[in-house]
Design an enzyme around this catalytic site. Sequence first.
Site, PDB file in Angstrom:
ATOM      1  N   HIS A  17       0.864  -1.377   0.147  1.00  0.00           N
ATOM      2  CA  HIS A  17      -0.096  -0.047   0.148  1.00  0.00           C
ATOM      3  C   HIS A  17       0.844   1.185   0.046  1.00  0.00           C
ATOM      4  O   HIS A  17       0.602   2.350  -0.905  1.00  0.00           O
ATOM      5  CB  HIS A  17      -1.078   0.082   1.324  1.00  0.00           C
ATOM      6  CG  HIS A  17      -1.952  -0.937   1.320  1.00  0.00           C
ATOM      7  ND1 HIS A  17      -2.215  -1.826   2.378  1.00  0.00           N
ATOM      8  CD2 HIS A  17      -2.803  -1.202   0.535  1.00  0.00           C
ATOM      9  CE1 HIS A  17      -2.971  -2.542   2.287  1.00  0.00           C
ATOM     10  NE2 HIS A  17      -3.696  -2.278   1.004  1.00  0.00           N
ATOM     11  N   LYS A  41     -15.648  -8.455   4.295  1.00  0.00           N
ATOM     12  CA  LYS A  41     -14.226  -8.669   5.258  1.00  0.00           C
ATOM     13  C   LYS A  41     -14.747  -8.545   6.507  1.00  0.00           C
ATOM     14  O   LYS A  41     -15.299  -7.714   7.042  1.00  0.00           O
ATOM     15  CB  LYS A  41     -13.180  -7.718   4.673  1.00  0.00           C
ATOM     16  CG  LYS A  41     -12.742  -7.937   3.397  1.00  0.00           C
ATOM     17  CD  LYS A  41     -11.600  -7.115   2.929  1.00  0.00           C
ATOM     18  CE  LYS A  41     -11.026  -7.090   1.387  1.00  0.00           C
ATOM     19  NZ  LYS A  41     -10.174  -6.353   0.839  1.00  0.00           N
TER      20      LYS A  41
END
Length: 166
Positions: A17, A41
């Site tokens: 990221h 999630k």
Amino acid sequence: MRTGVYPGTFDPVTLGHMDIIRRGAKLVDRLVVGVTTNPSKSPMFSLEERMEMVKREVGEIGGEIHVVAFDSLLMDFAEREGAKVIVRGLRAVADFEYEYQMAGMNQQINPRVETVFLMADVSLQPIASRLVKEIALFGGDIHKFVPARVRDEVVARVEKIGRKGS
């Protein structure tokens, strides 16, 4: 001013990221890192905890990078932020298929916003937050995958919720 949005759950934020954030920030004048919750999630960290993690880590990059929570369609969020670009990271062919479909749908929703794909650095391509959490939950070493302070937070959370396989 050209604004881009890099969306994700960042649960936890990984070195992959961070690579995309650093590189994406060079493509726009202002990068908005949009932190969201994916209903499919189960996050290890709350939205607030993930926001703090990302803010702390991007603070060391410099440039005009903002971390903003959102809970809406990505294209609505991009419009609110004045973004003309969505930045997405790709790790593998499987990512491309999913991202290609999402980019097509997003183009239909808002054709004024383009999606730009950045390939993750080769050394970071296998990293996925889901796998980082799984490794940590089984007591594995995650230092190669996340920033040092994030590693400490993940380890502390695993200690709090209990390791698997012990």
